[in-house]
Design a protein around this motif. Structure first.
Motif, PDB file in Angstrom:
ATOM      1  N   PRO A   1       0.807  -1.228   0.000  1.00 25.23           N
ATOM      2  CA  PRO A   1       0.000   0.000   0.000  1.00 25.23           C
ATOM      3  C   PRO A   1       0.832   1.266   0.000  1.00 25.23           C
ATOM      4  CG  PRO A   1      -0.842  -1.577   1.599  1.00 25.23           C
ATOM      5  CD  PRO A   1       0.464  -2.124   1.099  1.00 25.23           C
ATOM      6  N   ARG A   2       2.090   1.165   0.428  1.00 28.27           N
ATOM      7  CA  ARG A   2       2.938   2.351   0.489  1.00 28.27           C
ATOM      8  C   ARG A   2       3.849   2.486  -0.738  1.00 28.27           C
ATOM      9  NH1 ARG A   2       1.878   0.910   5.627  1.00 28.27           N
ATOM     10  NH2 ARG A   2       1.685   2.535   7.194  1.00 28.27           N
ATOM     11  N   ASP A   3       3.762   1.529  -1.646  1.00 29.23           N
ATOM     12  CA  ASP A   3       4.597   1.574  -2.852  1.00 29.23           C
ATOM     13  C   ASP A   3       3.875   2.375  -3.935  1.00 29.23           C
ATOM     14  OD1 ASP A   3       6.347   1.248  -4.883  1.00 29.23           O
ATOM     15  OD2 ASP A   3       6.099  -0.931  -5.084  1.00 29.23           O
ATOM     16  N   LEU A   4       4.318   3.597  -4.139  1.00 29.64           N
ATOM     17  CA  LEU A   4       3.709   4.481  -5.133  1.00 29.64           C
ATOM     18  C   LEU A   4       4.668   4.755  -6.289  1.00 29.64           C
ATOM     19  CD1 LEU A   4       1.925   7.021  -2.748  1.00 29.64           C
ATOM     20  CD2 LEU A   4       0.907   5.134  -4.012  1.00 29.64           C
ATOM     21  N   SER A   5       5.625   3.870  -6.482  1.00 27.14           N
ATOM     22  CA  SER A   5       6.555   4.056  -7.598  1.00 27.14           C
ATOM     23  C   SER A   5       5.843   3.826  -8.929  1.00 27.14           C
ATOM     24  CB  SER A   5       7.733   3.096  -7.465  1.00 27.14           C
ATOM     25  OG  SER A   5       7.279   1.758  -7.441  1.00 27.14           O
ATOM     26  N   ALA A   6       6.402   4.398  -9.992  1.00 25.06           N
ATOM     27  CA  ALA A   6       5.759   4.321 -11.310  1.00 25.06           C
ATOM     28  C   ALA A   6       5.828   2.899 -11.869  1.00 25.06           C
ATOM     29  CB  ALA A   6       6.428   5.296 -12.267  1.00 25.06           C
ATOM     30  N   ILE A   7       4.800   2.545 -12.633  1.00 27.38           N
ATOM     31  CA  ILE A   7       4.763   1.257 -13.323  1.00 27.38           C
ATOM     32  C   ILE A   7       5.551   1.377 -14.629  1.00 27.38           C
ATOM     33  CG2 ILE A   7       3.239  -0.463 -14.374  1.00 27.38           C
ATOM     34  CD1 ILE A   7       1.029   0.522 -12.527  1.00 27.38           C
ATOM     35  N   ASP A   8       6.280   0.334 -14.959  1.00 29.26           N
ATOM     36  CA  ASP A   8       7.075   0.342 -16.182  1.00 29.26           C
ATOM     37  C   ASP A   8       6.150   0.303 -17.403  1.00 29.26           C
ATOM     38  OD1 ASP A   8       9.002   0.220 -18.098  1.00 29.26           O
ATOM     39  OD2 ASP A   8       9.638  -1.839 -17.649  1.00 29.26           O
ATOM     40  N   GLU A   9       6.105   1.404 -18.152  1.00 31.74           N
ATOM     41  CA  GLU A   9       5.229   1.463 -19.324  1.00 31.74           C
ATOM     42  C   GLU A   9       5.716   0.541 -20.441  1.00 31.74           C
ATOM     43  OE1 GLU A   9       4.181   5.298 -20.786  1.00 31.74           O
ATOM     44  OE2 GLU A   9       4.140   6.210 -18.797  1.00 31.74           O
ATOM     45  N   ALA A  10       7.024   0.374 -20.555  1.00 33.05           N
ATOM     46  CA  ALA A  10       7.571  -0.444 -21.646  1.00 33.05           C
ATOM     47  C   ALA A  10       7.144  -1.905 -21.516  1.00 33.05           C
ATOM     48  CB  ALA A  10       9.094  -0.342 -21.663  1.00 33.05           C
ATOM     49  N   ALA A  11       6.846  -2.355 -20.295  1.00 31.39           N
ATOM     50  CA  ALA A  11       6.441  -3.742 -20.095  1.00 31.39           C
ATOM     51  C   ALA A  11       4.954  -3.958 -20.324  1.00 31.39           C
ATOM     52  CB  ALA A  11       6.799  -4.189 -18.666  1.00 31.39           C
ATOM     53  N   SER A  12       4.226  -2.898 -20.658  1.00 26.89           N
ATOM     54  CA  SER A  12       2.777  -2.993 -20.859  1.00 26.89           C
ATOM     55  C   SER A  12       2.458  -2.960 -22.349  1.00 26.89           C
ATOM     56  CB  SER A  12       2.068  -1.838 -20.150  1.00 26.89           C
ATOM     57  OG  SER A  12       2.397  -1.807 -18.784  1.00 26.89           O
ATOM     58  N   PRO A  13       1.352  -3.590 -22.769  1.00 28.31           N
ATOM     59  CA  PRO A  13       0.946  -3.518 -24.176  1.00 28.31           C
ATOM     60  C   PRO A  13       0.671  -2.076 -24.593  1.00 28.31           C
ATOM     61  CG  PRO A  13      -0.319  -5.181 -22.984  1.00 28.31           C
ATOM     62  CD  PRO A  13       0.460  -4.417 -21.969  1.00 28.31           C
ATOM     63  N   GLU A  14       0.854  -1.811 -25.862  1.00 28.14           N
ATOM     64  CA  GLU A  14       0.687  -0.454 -26.357  1.00 28.14           C
ATOM     65  C   GLU A  14      -0.714   0.079 -26.083  1.00 28.14           C
ATOM     66  OE1 GLU A  14       1.176   2.015 -30.575  1.00 28.14           O
ATOM     67  OE2 GLU A  14       1.737  -0.097 -30.425  1.00 28.14           O
ATOM     68  N   GLU A  15      -1.735  -0.805 -26.181  1.00 25.68           N
ATOM     69  CA  GLU A  15      -3.102  -0.352 -25.962  1.00 25.68           C
ATOM     70  C   GLU A  15      -3.362   0.023 -24.502  1.00 25.68           C
ATOM     71  OE1 GLU A  15      -2.761  -2.825 -29.523  1.00 25.68           O
ATOM     72  OE2 GLU A  15      -2.187  -3.096 -27.411  1.00 25.68           O
ATOM     73  N   VAL A  16      -2.568  -0.521 -23.575  1.00 24.21           N
ATOM     74  CA  VAL A  16      -2.791  -0.277 -22.151  1.00 24.21           C
ATOM     75  C   VAL A  16      -1.917   0.864 -21.633  1.00 24.21           C
ATOM     76  CG1 VAL A  16      -2.873  -1.426 -19.886  1.00 24.21           C
ATOM     77  CG2 VAL A  16      -3.315  -2.730 -21.947  1.00 24.21           C
ATOM     78  N   ARG A  17      -0.979   1.317 -22.444  1.00 24.15           N
ATOM     79  CA  ARG A  17      -0.051   2.341 -21.961  1.00 24.15           C
ATOM     80  C   ARG A  17      -0.729   3.639 -21.542  1.00 24.15           C
ATOM     81  NH1 ARG A  17       5.047   1.327 -26.130  1.00 24.15           N
ATOM     82  NH2 ARG A  17       5.542  -0.759 -25.331  1.00 24.15           N
ATOM     83  N   PRO A  18      -1.789   4.092 -22.227  1.00 17.08           N
ATOM     84  CA  PRO A  18      -2.477   5.291 -21.712  1.00 17.08           C
ATOM     85  C   PRO A  18      -3.008   5.095 -20.292  1.00 17.08           C
ATOM     86  CG  PRO A  18      -3.125   4.888 -23.977  1.00 17.08           C
ATOM     87  CD  PRO A  18      -2.312   3.709 -23.550  1.00 17.08           C
ATOM     88  N   LEU A  19      -3.542   3.879 -19.991  1.00  9.47           N
ATOM     89  CA  LEU A  19      -4.002   3.597 -18.639  1.00  9.47           C
ATOM     90  C   LEU A  19      -2.836   3.597 -17.660  1.00  9.47           C
ATOM     91  CD1 LEU A  19      -6.102   2.656 -16.556  1.00  9.47           C
ATOM     92  CD2 LEU A  19      -5.715   0.312 -17.353  1.00  9.47           C
ATOM     93  N   VAL A  20      -1.719   2.963 -18.051  1.00  9.46           N
ATOM     94  CA  VAL A  20      -0.548   2.924 -17.179  1.00  9.46           C
ATOM     95  C   VAL A  20      -0.021   4.338 -16.947  1.00  9.46           C
ATOM     96  CG1 VAL A  20       1.824   2.084 -16.955  1.00  9.46           C
ATOM     97  CG2 VAL A  20       0.051   0.589 -17.886  1.00  9.46           C
ATOM     98  N   ASP A  21      -0.015   5.159 -17.991  1.00 10.08           N
ATOM     99  CA  ASP A  21       0.441   6.537 -17.856  1.00 10.08           C
ATOM    100  C   ASP A  21      -0.448   7.309 -16.886  1.00 10.08           C
ATOM    101  OD1 ASP A  21       2.167   8.789 -18.782  1.00 10.08           O
ATOM    102  OD2 ASP A  21       0.257   9.559 -19.522  1.00 10.08           O
ATOM    103  N   SER A  22      -1.753   7.102 -16.975  1.00 11.69           N
ATOM    104  CA  SER A  22      -2.676   7.778 -16.048  1.00 11.69           C
ATOM    105  C   SER A  22      -2.445   7.309 -14.616  1.00 11.69           C
ATOM    106  CB  SER A  22      -4.124   7.510 -16.473  1.00 11.69           C
ATOM    107  OG  SER A  22      -4.378   8.020 -17.756  1.00 11.69           O
ATOM    108  N   LEU A  23      -2.229   5.987 -14.438  1.00  8.87           N
ATOM    109  CA  LEU A  23      -1.947   5.471 -13.100  1.00  8.87           C
ATOM    110  C   LEU A  23      -0.653   6.057 -12.545  1.00  8.87           C
ATOM    111  CD1 LEU A  23      -2.885   1.674 -13.414  1.00  8.87           C
ATOM    112  CD2 LEU A  23      -4.039   3.393 -12.040  1.00  8.87           C
ATOM    113  N   ASN A  24       0.367   6.153 -13.397  1.00 12.09           N
ATOM    114  CA  ASN A  24       1.641   6.722 -12.942  1.00 12.09           C
ATOM    115  C   ASN A  24       1.485   8.184 -12.535  1.00 12.09           C
ATOM    116  OD1 ASN A  24       3.045   4.341 -13.277  1.00 12.09           O
ATOM    117  ND2 ASN A  24       3.735   4.827 -15.345  1.00 12.09           N
TER     118      ASN A  24
END
Length: 475
Positions: free
Chosen positions: A215-238
Motif C-alpha cells: 500500500p505504500r509503494d507508489l513508484s511508477a509502473i514500467d510502461e515499456a512492459a505494458s501492451p501499447e493499448e494499455v499504456r495510456p491507462l498505465v500513464d494515467s496510473l503513474n
C-alpha cells in the motif's frame, strides 16, 4: 508519516483489473464466435437454396420423362401395352437401376407395365402432373404421376427417382454443413480462447503487479512492459501515483520538520522542568516555601511525553519505507546491536527491579543499522515500561533455519488477541494501560520492519505470559 493508502483500496483495484480482463476475454470470444455462427447459418441457407434448385431440376426431369414413356407405347399386345422405350428413358433406367422406376397404369389403377408399388396412390383426377415423395424399400422416392393419351388409350404414367434431392439435402446439411461447422466453431472457440488468453497475458501481469504492491509503494509502473493499448491507462496510473506520492512526501517532510523544530525548545523546557523537580524534591533549609512538588512532577511528566512524541514522530518520518528504498544497506552485527540496546536501557530496568537479560548469538544481516537500533530501542522501551516491577525482559538474536531474527520477550500483562491486530497501528494504546506512552513505539518498529521487507510477529511469552515480539530477517 501519517499518510496511508488502505489495503482494501489495493484489493479493489486488483479486482477491478481482473474483472476488466475477464470482461474483455468474454467480449472478444463473443465477437469472434458469433460471426462464425452467422456464417454457418448463411452456409446452411445457401445449401438449402442449392438443394431446392436441384429438387426443382429433378422434378422437371421426371416430368419430361412422362410423355416419353407414354410415347414408348407402340401397340397393344393382348391387352397390355407394347413398349419400345425411348433412349432418354432407357438411359434413365440404366444409370442407376436401383434408384429408377416407372409404371404404366390404367385409369382403374391396374398396373399394365412396370413396378407394382407405383400404383399405391389413386390415379390423378385430371391431366395435371402430381408430384410427391414416398418411402419404399428404405429409400425416399420422388414420384410424378400424370394422365397421358396414347395409342393404347388413356393411361397414367408414373416415374420415380430414388435419388431424392431433398433426402440428399438433409444428409448434406448434417454431414457437410452442421457437423463441420460445429467442429469448426468448437476449434475456433478453443483457438480464440487460447489466443485471447495469450493476448491478455500482459494485462494479467499488470494486474498481478498492482496486486502484489505494498500500500505504500507508489513508484511508477514500467510502461515499456505494458501492451501499447494499455499504456495510456498505465500513464494515467503513474500520474496518479506521482500526485499521491508528492502529497505524501510533502506531509512526511512537514512532520519531520515540525518534529525537528520542536526538539530544541522541548529539550530546553525539559531541562528547566527537571531542575524545578530537583528543587521541589529538596528540603528547604531556610524556612522558605518549597515548590509545589505534585504540580512540578505532573509538568515534568507532560514535558517528557511531549519530548518523546517529537522524537518518535521524527523517527517515524525517517523510517518511512518509501524514503529508505534508495539508501544502501550494510552488514549489521545483531549481537553487538542487542548488547548496545541492553546497555542503553539497563538503568531504567534496574530502577524498577526488572531483570533485563540477553540471549544473543553472533549473526550478520543486510540492513540499516540505525533503523534496527531504533526498532530494538522501541521494543525494549515498551517491554520495560509495561512490565510489572520485579519482572523480566529478555533480548534475543540469532538464527532459526535460514532466517535471522531479533526478539524481545517480557512477562508483563501481555496483549489480548483482539488488540494484537491493532497495537501496530499509530497512536493506538491498549485500553486500561497505565504506563506513559504515545502509541507510536510499535508503529515505528513495524515501519522499520517493512523497510527490511519483513513484519513484526506478535505472540505470548513463556508459559503464555507477557508479550513476545519477533522480527524475522533474511539471513
Amino acid at each position: 508519516m501519517l499518510y496511508f493508502v488502505p489495503r482494501t483500496g489495493r484489493r479493489l483495484r486488483a479486482s477491478a483489473v481482473l474483472g476488466v480482463t475477464r470482461g474483455l476475454q468474454r467480449r472478444l470470444l463473443v465477437m469472434l464466435i458469433v460471426p462464425l455462427v452467422l456464417l454457418a447459418a448463411i452456409n446452411a441457407w445457401f445449401e438449402y437454396r442449392s438443394a431446392g434448385n436441384v429438387a426443382l431440376q429433378q422434378d422437371q426431369r421426371l416430368q419430361a420423362l412422362v410423355p416419353l414413356v407414354a410415347d414408348s407405347i407402340v401397340g397393344d399386345a393382348g391387352g397390355r401395352p407394347l413398349l419400345m422405350l425411348a433412349p432418354p428413358v432407357q438411359e434413365f433406367l440404366k444409370d442407376d437401376p436401383s434408384a429408377a422406376a416407372y409404371a404404366i397404369i390404367d385409369v382403374d389403377g391396374q398396373v399394365l407395365q412396370g413396378e407394382e408399388w407405383l400404383a399405391d396412390e389413386l390415379p390423378p383426377a385430371d391431366a395435371e402432373p402430381q408430384f410427391h415423395s414416398e418411402e419404399h424399400g428404405g429409400v425416399t422416392w420422388r414420384i410424378v404421376r400424370q394422365r397421358q393419351q396414347t395409342i393404347f388409350g388413356e393411361v397414367v404414367v408414373a416415374v420415380g427417382d430414388g435419388t431424392d434431392a431433398r433426402q440428399q439435402w438433409a444428409r448434406s446439411i448434417l454431414l457437410r454443413v452442421l457437423l463441420p461447422n460445429l467442429v469448426l466453431i468448437g476449434a475456433a472457440a478453443f483457438a480464440v480462447g487460447w489466443a485471447v488468453e495469450r493476448a491478455l497475458r500482459p494485462l494479467r501481469a499488470l494486474k498481478e503487479a498492482v496486486e502484489r504492491r505494498s500500500p505504500r509503494d507508489l513508484s511508477a509502473i514500467d510502461e515499456a512492459a505494458s501492451p501499447e493499448e494499455v499504456r495510456p491507462l498505465v500513464d494515467s496510473l503513474n500520474r496518479l501515483f506521482g500526485l499521491v506520492n508528492a502529497q505524501a512526501e510533502s506531509q512526511r517532510r512537514f512532520v519531520a520538520d515540525a518534529a525537528h523544530q520542536l526538539r530544541t525548545p522541548l529539550a530546553g523546557l525539559q531541562a528547566q522542568v527537571e531542575a524545578w523537580a530537583q528543587a521541589a524534591a529538596a528540603t528547604p533549609q531556610d524556612g522558605t516555601l518549597a515548590l509545589p512538588t505534585e504540580q512540578v512532577y505532573k509538568l515534568r511528566s507532560a514535558t517528557r511525553r511531549t519530548s518523546q512524541l517529537a522524537n518518535q514522530l521524527l523517527a517515524l518520518s525517517r523510517a518511512d519505507a518509501r524514503g529508505m528504498h534508495s539508501q544502501p544497506q550494510q552488514r549489521v552485527q545483531l549481537k553487538s546491536l542487542c548488547e548496545d540496546t541492553l546497555e542503553a536501557h539497563l538503568d531504567a530496568a534496574t530502577a524498577r527491579g526488572i531483570d533485563l537479560g540477553l540471549d544473543a548469538e553472533p549473526v550478520r544481516v543486510m540492513g540499516h543499522e540505525w533503523l534496527l537500533r531504533e526498532l530494538m530501542s522501541n521494543l525494549v522501551d515498551n517491554a520495560v515500561k509495561y512490565s510489572h516491577d520485579g519482572g523480566s525482559v529478555t533480548i534475543r538474536c540469532g538464527r532459526r533455519g535460514s532466517e535471522a531474527f531479533l526478539e524481545v520477550e517480557d512477562d508483563g500483562p501481555g496483549v489480548s488477541a483482539a488488540d494484537c491486530s491493532r497495537i501496530l497501528e499509530r497512536f493506538y494504546r491498549v485500553p486500561g494501560t497505565q504506563a506513559e506512552g504515545n502509541g507510536l513505539g510499535l508503529a515505528i518498529a513495524e515501519e522499520i520492519a517493512r523497510v527490511h521487507h519483513s513484519h513484526l510477529q506478535l505472540g505470548a511469552g513463556a508459559e503464555g505470559r507477557g508479550l513476545k515480539v519477533t522480527l524475522p530477517l533474511p539471513g
